[in-house]
Write a protein that holds these residues in place. Sequence first.
Motif, short mmCIF file in Angstrom:
data_model
loop_
_atom_site.label_atom_id
_atom_site.label_comp_id
_atom_site.label_asym_id
_atom_site.label_seq_id
_atom_site.Cartn_x
_atom_site.Cartn_y
_atom_site.Cartn_z
N PHE A 1 3.12 -8.05 20.20
CA PHE A 1 1.88 -8.01 19.94
C PHE A 1 1.56 -6.79 19.88
CE2 PHE A 1 1.73 -12.56 21.56
CZ PHE A 1 1.79 -13.15 20.24
N ALA A 2 1.04 -6.05 18.87
CA ALA A 2 0.35 -4.79 18.92
C ALA A 2 -1.23 -4.93 19.22
CB ALA A 2 0.53 -4.02 17.53
N ASP A 3 -1.94 -4.39 20.13
CA ASP A 3 -3.09 -4.48 20.38
C ASP A 3 -3.96 -3.79 19.64
OD1 ASP A 3 -5.54 -5.11 21.75
OD2 ASP A 3 -5.20 -4.48 23.73
N THR A 4 -4.26 -4.57 18.40
CA THR A 4 -5.32 -4.13 17.36
C THR A 4 -6.67 -4.37 17.76
OG1 THR A 4 -4.51 -5.90 15.87
CG2 THR A 4 -3.39 -3.57 15.67
N THR A 5 -7.00 -5.28 18.77
CA THR A 5 -8.20 -5.47 19.22
C THR A 5 -9.53 -4.49 18.95
OG1 THR A 5 -8.01 -5.35 21.32
CG2 THR A 5 -7.58 -7.47 20.49
N ALA A 6 -9.45 -3.45 19.03
CA ALA A 6 -10.31 -2.32 19.14
C ALA A 6 -10.82 -2.05 17.97
CB ALA A 6 -10.00 -0.96 19.61
N THR A 7 -9.93 -2.31 16.74
CA THR A 7 -10.13 -2.03 15.27
C THR A 7 -10.17 -3.21 14.53
OG1 THR A 7 -7.90 -1.37 14.87
CG2 THR A 7 -8.94 0.57 15.61
N LEU A 8 -9.45 -4.40 14.88
CA LEU A 8 -9.75 -5.44 14.05
C LEU A 8 -10.06 -6.42 14.70
CD1 LEU A 8 -5.85 -5.17 12.75
CD2 LEU A 8 -8.11 -4.28 11.55
N GLY A 9 -10.40 -6.50 16.14
CA GLY A 9 -10.66 -7.82 16.63
C GLY A 9 -9.88 -8.63 17.02
N HIS A 10 -8.63 -8.57 16.98
CA HIS A 10 -7.38 -9.72 17.17
C HIS A 10 -6.24 -8.65 17.15
CE1 HIS A 10 -6.00 -8.90 13.11
NE2 HIS A 10 -7.13 -9.20 12.76
N MET A 11 -5.30 -9.26 17.85
CA MET A 11 -3.79 -8.60 17.91
C MET A 11 -3.22 -8.67 16.69
SD MET A 11 -3.09 -8.24 21.44
CE MET A 11 -3.73 -8.60 22.86
N THR A 12 -1.94 -8.06 16.40
CA THR A 12 -1.27 -8.11 15.21
C THR A 12 0.38 -8.48 15.76
OG1 THR A 12 -2.53 -6.71 14.00
CG2 THR A 12 -0.29 -7.02 13.40
N GLU A 13 0.69 -9.33 15.51
CA GLU A 13 2.07 -9.79 15.92
C GLU A 13 3.01 -9.35 14.76
OE1 GLU A 13 4.46 -13.71 17.58
OE2 GLU A 13 3.06 -14.19 15.93
N LEU A 14 4.48 -9.05 15.32
CA LEU A 14 5.08 -8.24 14.51
C LEU A 14 6.58 -9.06 14.97
CD1 LEU A 14 4.40 -4.68 15.67
CD2 LEU A 14 3.70 -5.74 13.41
N TYR A 15 7.35 -9.46 13.61
CA TYR A 15 8.62 -9.77 14.08
C TYR A 15 9.37 -9.68 12.67
CZ TYR A 15 5.95 -14.32 12.87
OH TYR A 15 5.06 -15.23 12.52
N ALA A 16 10.90 -9.49 12.75
CA ALA A 16 11.76 -9.34 11.65
C ALA A 16 12.02 -10.60 10.76
CB ALA A 16 13.01 -8.62 11.90
N PRO A 17 12.07 -10.82 9.66
CA PRO A 17 12.30 -11.73 8.81
C PRO A 17 13.63 -12.16 8.75
CG PRO A 17 11.98 -10.10 7.20
CD PRO A 17 11.78 -9.52 8.76
N VAL A 18 14.32 -12.55 9.96
CA VAL A 18 15.54 -12.93 10.14
C VAL A 18 15.75 -14.49 9.52
CG1 VAL A 18 15.97 -11.38 11.94
CG2 VAL A 18 15.22 -13.97 12.67
N PRO A 19 16.89 -14.94 9.05
CA PRO A 19 17.09 -16.18 8.44
C PRO A 19 16.48 -17.34 8.92
CG PRO A 19 18.88 -14.96 8.28
CD PRO A 19 18.30 -14.10 9.00
N THR A 20 16.59 -17.61 10.69
CA THR A 20 16.08 -18.67 11.38
C THR A 20 14.31 -18.63 11.40
OG1 THR A 20 15.98 -17.06 13.55
CG2 THR A 20 18.03 -18.75 13.11
N LEU A 21 13.98 -17.30 11.19
CA LEU A 21 12.25 -17.42 11.10
C LEU A 21 11.92 -17.75 9.71
CD1 LEU A 21 9.63 -16.79 12.33
CD2 LEU A 21 9.97 -14.40 11.43
N THR A 22 12.47 -17.03 8.70
CA THR A 22 12.08 -17.41 7.07
C THR A 22 12.48 -18.92 6.80
OG1 THR A 22 14.17 -16.56 6.48
CG2 THR A 22 12.36 -14.93 6.59
#
Length: 176
Positions: free
Chosen positions: A130-151
Motif C-alpha cells: 500500500f502506497a499512502d496516497t491519502t494526502a492527494t487521493l483520499g485513499h491508499m493505492t495497492e500495488l501488485y504484480a499480475p502473476v498468474p495466480t492473481l490474474t
Amino acid sequence: MAHLPIRQVAYFCADVREAARAHHEAFGSGPFFVADNIPLARAVHRGVERTVDHSSAYGQWGEVMVEFVQQNNPGPSPFHDMYPEGSGRWGLHHVALFVDDVDAALARFAARSVETALRAEMNDGFVFAFADTTATLGHMTELYAPVPTLTGFYDFVSRAAKDYAGGEIIKTISLS
C-alpha cells in the motif's frame, strides 16, 4: 503510472460478509468469495514488522473487482491508519493497480514523497503493498504484480459474476 487501469476498489468494514451482502443488494455485485484470516508470511507496516490478520470478500462490480476487508486483530495497520481502531468508521480504503515490479513502483512513489504504508508477502511469496496516497487521493493505492495466480483469481471472480444465476451470494474460500 497514468496508463494503469484501476483493477479493484476496496472498502474497510467491520464485517466483510455483511458489507458484501449490502453491496449486492444495492448494486447487484457478486457473488462474493470470502477468505478468512488471510495468512501473511510477513507484513511491514511503516517500517515495523507487525501481525496484520485480515479477512476479505471479493466480488465483481461491473468491470472492476470490489473487495471488503476487515482487520481481525487489534493494533496498527494500513487499515487503522485511515480508520482508527474503535472509531466505528469505515469506507473506501484503496484502489489496486497491477505493476510490473512492486518495489520499483514503491520507489517511484517514495521519490514523490509518498510513504509505503505496508509491504506484505503471502506464504506463497506473492507480494502486495500500500502506497499512502491519502494526502492527494483520499485513499491508499495497492500495488501488485499480475502473476498468474492473481490474474487467474481475478478471472475466476469475473466469470463467477457472469455465470451467477442466483442463490447464496457468499462463498468461503481459502488463500493459504
